[in-house]
Design a protein around this motif. Structure first.
Motif, mmCIF file in Angstrom:
data_model
loop_
_atom_site.group_PDB
_atom_site.id
_atom_site.type_symbol
_atom_site.label_atom_id
_atom_site.label_comp_id
_atom_site.label_asym_id
_atom_site.label_seq_id
_atom_site.Cartn_x
_atom_site.Cartn_y
_atom_site.Cartn_z
ATOM 1 N N UNK A 157 106.656 84.826 31.841
ATOM 2 C CA UNK A 157 107.193 85.514 33.020
ATOM 3 C C UNK A 157 107.092 84.683 34.293
ATOM 4 N N UNK A 158 106.569 83.461 34.196
ATOM 5 C CA UNK A 158 106.354 82.619 35.381
ATOM 6 C C UNK A 158 107.671 81.965 35.782
ATOM 7 N N UNK A 159 108.120 82.243 37.007
ATOM 8 C CA UNK A 159 109.420 81.695 37.436
ATOM 9 C C UNK A 159 109.376 80.178 37.607
ATOM 10 N N UNK A 160 108.158 79.599 37.724
ATOM 11 C CA UNK A 160 108.050 78.143 37.873
ATOM 12 C C UNK A 160 108.395 77.415 36.580
ATOM 13 N N UNK A 161 108.281 78.124 35.444
ATOM 14 C CA UNK A 161 108.624 77.481 34.166
ATOM 15 C C UNK A 161 110.087 77.729 33.793
ATOM 16 N N UNK A 162 110.827 78.413 34.671
ATOM 17 C CA UNK A 162 112.265 78.618 34.435
ATOM 18 C C UNK A 162 113.048 77.536 35.176
ATOM 19 N N UNK A 163 114.317 77.789 35.405
ATOM 20 C CA UNK A 163 115.164 76.807 36.102
ATOM 21 C C UNK A 163 116.381 76.468 35.266
ATOM 22 N N UNK A 164 117.528 76.369 35.927
ATOM 23 C CA UNK A 164 118.758 76.003 35.213
ATOM 24 C C UNK A 164 119.219 77.052 34.212
ATOM 25 N N UNK A 165 118.767 78.304 34.378
ATOM 26 C CA UNK A 165 119.153 79.341 33.410
ATOM 27 C C UNK A 165 120.647 79.641 33.458
ATOM 28 N N UNK A 166 121.272 79.331 34.573
ATOM 29 C CA UNK A 166 122.712 79.594 34.718
ATOM 30 C C UNK A 166 123.517 78.783 33.706
ATOM 31 N N UNK A 167 122.979 77.645 33.257
ATOM 32 C CA UNK A 167 123.669 76.813 32.256
ATOM 33 C C UNK A 167 123.443 77.375 30.857
ATOM 34 N N UNK A 226 116.271 83.319 42.893
ATOM 35 C CA UNK A 226 117.450 82.643 42.332
ATOM 36 C C UNK A 226 117.241 81.132 42.315
ATOM 37 N N UNK A 227 116.644 80.595 43.388
ATOM 38 C CA UNK A 227 116.394 79.153 43.493
ATOM 39 C C UNK A 227 115.487 78.674 42.359
ATOM 40 N N UNK A 228 114.404 79.430 42.129
ATOM 41 C CA UNK A 228 113.446 79.031 41.085
ATOM 42 C C UNK A 228 114.025 79.184 39.678
ATOM 43 N N UNK A 229 114.710 80.309 39.414
ATOM 44 C CA UNK A 229 115.074 80.617 38.025
ATOM 45 C C UNK A 229 116.452 80.083 37.617
ATOM 46 N N UNK A 230 117.404 80.067 38.539
ATOM 47 C CA UNK A 230 118.785 79.781 38.154
ATOM 48 C C UNK A 230 119.201 78.329 38.369
ATOM 49 N N UNK A 231 118.671 77.690 39.427
ATOM 50 C CA UNK A 231 119.184 76.364 39.796
ATOM 51 C C UNK A 231 118.284 75.253 39.250
ATOM 52 N N UNK A 232 118.728 74.024 39.424
ATOM 53 C CA UNK A 232 117.914 72.858 39.058
ATOM 54 C C UNK A 232 117.839 72.637 37.563
ATOM 55 N N UNK A 233 116.782 71.962 37.148
ATOM 56 C CA UNK A 233 116.569 71.644 35.734
ATOM 57 C C UNK A 233 115.672 72.689 35.078
ATOM 58 N N UNK A 234 115.787 72.801 33.750
ATOM 59 C CA UNK A 234 114.930 73.719 33.007
ATOM 60 C C UNK A 234 113.510 73.151 32.953
ATOM 61 N N UNK A 235 112.521 73.935 33.399
ATOM 62 C CA UNK A 235 111.164 73.403 33.586
ATOM 63 C C UNK A 235 110.210 73.645 32.423
ATOM 64 N N UNK A 236 110.731 74.188 31.323
ATOM 65 C CA UNK A 236 109.853 74.421 30.169
ATOM 66 C C UNK A 236 110.160 73.374 29.097
ATOM 67 N N UNK A 237 109.782 73.659 27.861
ATOM 68 C CA UNK A 237 109.961 72.709 26.765
ATOM 69 C C UNK A 237 111.433 72.356 26.569
ATOM 70 N N UNK A 238 111.709 71.099 26.329
ATOM 71 C CA UNK A 238 113.098 70.662 26.145
ATOM 72 C C UNK A 238 113.671 71.224 24.840
ATOM 73 N N UNK A 239 112.791 71.454 23.868
ATOM 74 C CA UNK A 239 113.227 72.037 22.593
ATOM 75 C C UNK A 239 112.964 73.542 22.673
ATOM 76 N N UNK A 240 113.900 74.246 23.300
ATOM 77 C CA UNK A 240 113.668 75.660 23.575
ATOM 78 C C UNK A 240 114.884 76.482 23.154
ATOM 79 N N UNK A 241 114.678 77.591 22.425
ATOM 80 C CA UNK A 241 115.829 78.340 21.876
ATOM 81 C C UNK A 241 116.480 79.286 22.881
ATOM 82 N N UNK A 242 116.830 78.803 24.066
ATOM 83 C CA UNK A 242 117.507 79.655 25.054
ATOM 84 C C UNK A 242 118.937 79.923 24.597
#
Length: 577
Positions: free
Chosen positions: A327-337, A400-416
């Protein structure tokens, strides 16, 4: 799995059809200005009768329609969200009990039947908060239950005081006895009950703690059921609190709640808690406009808020589900993609929350702010209204800035992915309502156009405050991610603002821990201590000793009798001599 699917779908279809029916009748009642008051005699005995009273007017029917509509979509959404849960039947039954309690509350013009719905909401919410059965959930559930018990006790006291009128149907007495002492005392009790249920200062800390419940429950609780019960009750009792010290008291505390929640959300990193604090901020807005004597406007915002807040929580649930319960928004990012459809729904609901023109939230929030600008209001309350509006845009843009924009901040191998079609259907239905619901309800509730004429700068103030708030939200987000860590210089201030002004500490220790600890000590010292020593245990031990002595005395031993006989006879002889 087939049974769990059928119970979800059956509940969804039943509630959805019922909501359409309620909304249709609600619109019919408002067009023809109808109000039905139904009395059902349950039992009659020796001229004493127990009567169940129900009120059906446009307000109760439209609100029921909204609650049933949102709860049907939440249950439909739960079918996928709670997919791995072995006890989903229990979960759905609890949600249905929750909705039933809310129905009781909405259609009751009687304080006794209101208490049934009120306590039903409190009890079922406790069961839902502790649903995951871990220590955090148990603590959150206990805080929620004990905080709400304060309001339940206030409601019971109001019921007791209404015996002065000879009936518990408050509808009969509101307008006639509005200035009487009895009604003022009842109003104070109702106000206390509503403030606990709608989490106003100083009872705010249970609301973010209740996020321990599953996300579909949060969507239901924060949009149209538990926290809105207090607002709805005060809408019904509005004539008591309007234009007196109770209204002024509520205006101050609801304004501070709005301000405190807006500030706290800007320093929070838990996705669900940010949305919970935004609910708290909106509840403060509803309560404050209600205290100024605009119940219809508060009800309008209650309806529009229910639509976009349920959508916001459902989007958050979908994101958490895909982030594997992070649930930590710091580990999100780039969800819009990665999750474009969910991101669209999330951004639409966020913009509606901010009051973006022509979305649901705009029609009610802008009208509220314009009425505030037009009203005779002190500078402090005026500042709280507009500054809190700016803070809403601030934390929304930060999110929105933390969760939607930028790069994805969690594991690169992630089943999003965005393939949860059951969840997406529920979300997209609500998104349509979050776009169209505000204009639709504004046409129905306020059919006569009203021109609010304000000076140019005052008219633009709401837009200016929103734009400034958005800019600060963006800047604060960048600042928090920078490497120089300037925010550590203001650690104490940020700790104070981010922890809801230390209210959880006061609530957990001041309201719950210390009174319970005192009760434990009193119980140990008095009930299990002195009263035992001088009471029951003392009587028991003395009785045992006396009976032992008597048994020894009455024992069938010749020596004892002879010794006794000789002893008493010698004493008798000595006395005679």
């Amino acid at each position: 799995m087939i049974w769990s699917l059928s119970i979800c779908l059956t509940s969804f279809i039943f509630l959805f059809m019922l909501s359409i029916l309620c909304l249709f009748y609600g619109f019919f009642f408002i067009f023809y200005d109808l109000c039905y008051f139904i009395e059902w005699e349950i039992l009659s005995l020796n001229s004493n009768s127990i009567v169940m009273t129900l009120i059906f007017d446009w307000m109760s029917l439209i609100f029921m329609g909204f609650v049933l509509f949102i709860s049907s979509l939440v249950i439909f959404y739960s079918d996928e969200y709670m997919l791995g849960d072995l006890t989903i039947n229990r979960f759905i039954i609890l949600v249905l009990m929750f909705v039933l309690s809310m129905m009781f509350l909405i259609i009751s013009p009687n304080l006794i039947s209101i208490l049934l719905g009120w306590d039903g909401l409190g009890l079922v919410s406790y069961c839902l908060v502790i649903y995951y059965q871990n220590v955090k959930s148990y603590n959150a559930g206990m805080l929620t239950a004990l905080s709400n018990r304060i309001g339940d006790v206030a409601l019971l006291m109001a019921i007791a005081w209404m015996l002065n009128f000879g009936s518990w149907n408050y509808v009969y007495y509101l307008d006639f006895f509005v200035n009487s002492l009895e009604m003022k005392i009842i109003g104070a009790m109702i106000l206390l009950a509503a403030m606990t249920k709608s989490a106003q200062i100083p009872f705010s800390s249970w609301l973010p703690a209740a996020m321990a419940a599953p996300t579909p429950v949060s969507a239901l609780v924060h949009s149209s059921t538990l926290v809105t019960a207090g607002v709805y009750l005060l809408i019904r009792f509005n004539s008591i609190i309007f234009d007196n010290y109770l209204g002024q008291f509520l205006l101050l505390f609801s304004g501070l709640t709005m301000f405190m929640a807006g500030l706290g959300a800007n320093f929070e990193f838990d996705l669900k808690k940010i949305i919970a604090l935004s609910t708290l901020s909106q509840l403060g807005l509803m309560m404050s406009i209600l205290s100024m004597g605009y119940p219809k406007l508060a009800f309008f915002h209650l309806l529009t808020h229910a639509l976009f807040k349920a959508l916001l929580f459902m989007c958050a649930g979908s994101i958490i589900h895909n982030m594997k319960n992070s649930q930590d928004i710091r580990s999100m990012g780039g969800l819009v993609i990665h999750m474009p459809l969910t991101s669209i729904c999330f951004n639409v609901s966020n913009l509606a929350l901010c009051g973006m023109p022509f979305l649901a939230g705009f029609y009610s929030k802008d009208l509220i702010l314009e009425i505030v600008s037009l009203s005779y209001l002190n500078m402090f309350s005026f500042f709280l209204y507009f500054f809190s509006t700016g803070l809403t845009v601030c934390y929304s843009l930060r999110l929105v800035y933390y969760s939607m924009t930028g790069e994805f901040n969690s594991s690169s191998f992630h089943p999003l992915n965005d393939e949860g079609w059951i969840m997406l259907r529920g979300m997209m239905t609500l998104m349509v309502m979050a776009v169209l619901g505000g204009s639709l309800m504004s046409w129905i509730l306020f059919p006569t156009p009203v021109m609010i004429c304000l000076p140019y700068l005052l008219k633009l103030l709401a837009v200016m405050v929103s734009l400034i708030g958005g800019y600060f939200g963006y800047e604060l987000s960048k600042f928090a991610l920078s490497y120089n860590l300037q925010s550590l210089h203001y650690y104490l201030l940020i700790n104070f603002l981010g922890s809801m002004w230390f209210m959880p500490l006061i609530s957990t220790y001041g309201v719950n821990y210390y009174p319970l600890e005192l009760g434990k000590k009193v119980f140990k010292v008095f009930d299990q201590g002195w009263s035992e020593d001088f009471g029951s245990q003392s009587i028991y031990s003395n009785s045992v000793n006396y009976s032992k002595w008597m048994q020894w005395w009455q024992n069938n031993s010749l020596k004892v009798y002879l010794m006794g006989f000789m002893f008493w006879s010698s004493i008798l002889v000595l006395l005679i001599i």
